[in-house]
Design an enzyme around this catalytic site. Structure first.
Site, PDB file in Angstrom:
ATOM      1  NE  ARG A 180     -15.702 -30.588  27.689  1.00 23.82           N
ATOM      2  CZ  ARG A 180     -16.967 -30.665  28.120  1.00 23.82           C
ATOM      3  NH1 ARG A 180     -17.364 -31.710  28.864  1.00 23.82           N
ATOM      4  NH2 ARG A 180     -17.846 -29.731  27.845  1.00 23.82           N
ATOM      5  CB  SER A 230     -15.349 -25.620  22.592  1.00 26.01           C
ATOM      6  OG  SER A 230     -14.993 -24.773  23.647  1.00 26.01           O
ATOM      7  CD  GLU A 300     -13.449 -28.786  25.327  1.00 26.51           C
ATOM      8  OE1 GLU A 300     -14.322 -29.362  24.654  1.00 26.51           O
ATOM      9  OE2 GLU A 300     -13.696 -27.813  26.061  1.00 26.51           O
TER      10      GLU A 300
END
Length: 307
Positions: A180, A230, A300
């Protein structure tokens, strides 16, 4: 010395770019998949990397801070909005083309569209992206992934505008992909075009994987509700959604923000949610999961703007 005002900045932008593509005091709730966020001072939709470079130079000249968004699918804009200029890569920067097995996509191209384009060209390797909401520029920025695939596996180069306002092509080694993460979270450059290296594939096999991933997403994720995708990164050795569900948090609400009853890894806007609601719910989930399982959850979602 003449003081340069925000009106001067807007006038300069409108001289350089068609004025209908510049919005002033625009609510970001209209431009994020969460449907949350206060106003941006200026919101611009560029149509080419060259326009991005021009606007960036103007922003630097006027000392206006710049924030870049893709499809607005992995962000939470705070309730007071974003100061300065927001550059949003939309359909005007959503072109897709290919040469051989390389696909070239503007930063605003939606991942689902790139995945379908590759399938039509009988190119394999990008099927995993069919279920990821958002644009390819934002996906590269976050090294987004799904179904055991991510951007680091397929992106071979990126053209970006950097701090001097010049265009630069970054090769794969310079992208510094990690979980990420990409170099663009640290280097201050703005992704404009992405080169994706794929391979020749078999039509039925490619379409079969796309159909399978699409079915999984539709059955398991709350795509019918506004969200930022998410909410949490995957903690090592665990799945965030599983931990949240085991903590008994499915359906938990703070104001209009709710832990999805369909997939606990998603916080949704159940109606009228504010950014403050979402942040309080994130904190509540983090505290509960850590208290019960000793596992730290890290968001995230990018948080932008002023509270």
């Amino acid at each position: 010395m003449m003081i340069k005002t925000s009106e001067d900045f807007a006038a300069e932008i409108k001289n350089a770019i068609p004025p209908e593509r510049l919005l002033i005091d625009e609510p970001m709730s209209k431009h994020t998949t969460f449907r949350i966020g206060g106003p941006a001072d200026f919101l611009l939709f560029p149509a080419s990397p060259e326009e991005v470079a021009t606007v960036f130079k103007l922003a630097k000249q006027f000392a206006v801070p710049v924030t870049v968004l893709g499809n607005g699918s992995n962000v939470l804009v705070l309730d007071r909005g974003i100061r300065g200029l927001v550059i949003k890569f939309g359909s005007d920067m959503g072109y897709i083309r290919h040469g051989g097995s390389t696909v070239f996509a503007g930063a605003g191209a939606l991942l689902a569209d790139v995945s379908k384009y590759a399938a039509q060209a009988k190119l394999t390797g990008f099927e995993f992206a069919i279920g990821i909401p958002g644009s390819i520029g934002g996906a590269v920025f976050m090294n987004a992934g799904a179904y055991e695939g991510d951007m680091s596996q397929v992106v071979q180069a990126v053209t970006a505008v950097c701090s001097n306002g010049e265009l630069k092509r970054f090769t794969q080694d310079e992208l510094k992909f990690a979980y990420r993460h990409s170099a663009f979270q640290d280097n201050g450059c703005f992704i404009c075009e992405v080169e994706v290296a794929l391979a020749d594939g078999e039509d039925n096999s490619i379409r079969g994987r796309i159909d399978d991933y699409t079915t999984k997403r539709q059955s398991k994720q709350p795509i019918e509700m506004p969200s930022a995708g998410s909410t949490f990164k995957r903690p090592q050795g665990h799945f965030a959604g599983t931990l949240i569900e085991q903590a008994g948090l499915k359906g938990t609400r703070v104001g209009g923000a709710q832990v999805s009853t369909k997939h606990a890894g998603f916080i949704i806007n159940a109606g009228g949610a504010t950014a403050k609601d979402v942040l309080q719910l994130i904190s509540k989930v983090q505290d509960s999961v850590y208290r019960q399982f000793g596992v730290s959850l890290h968001p995230e979602v990018r948080v932008l703007g002023e509270e």
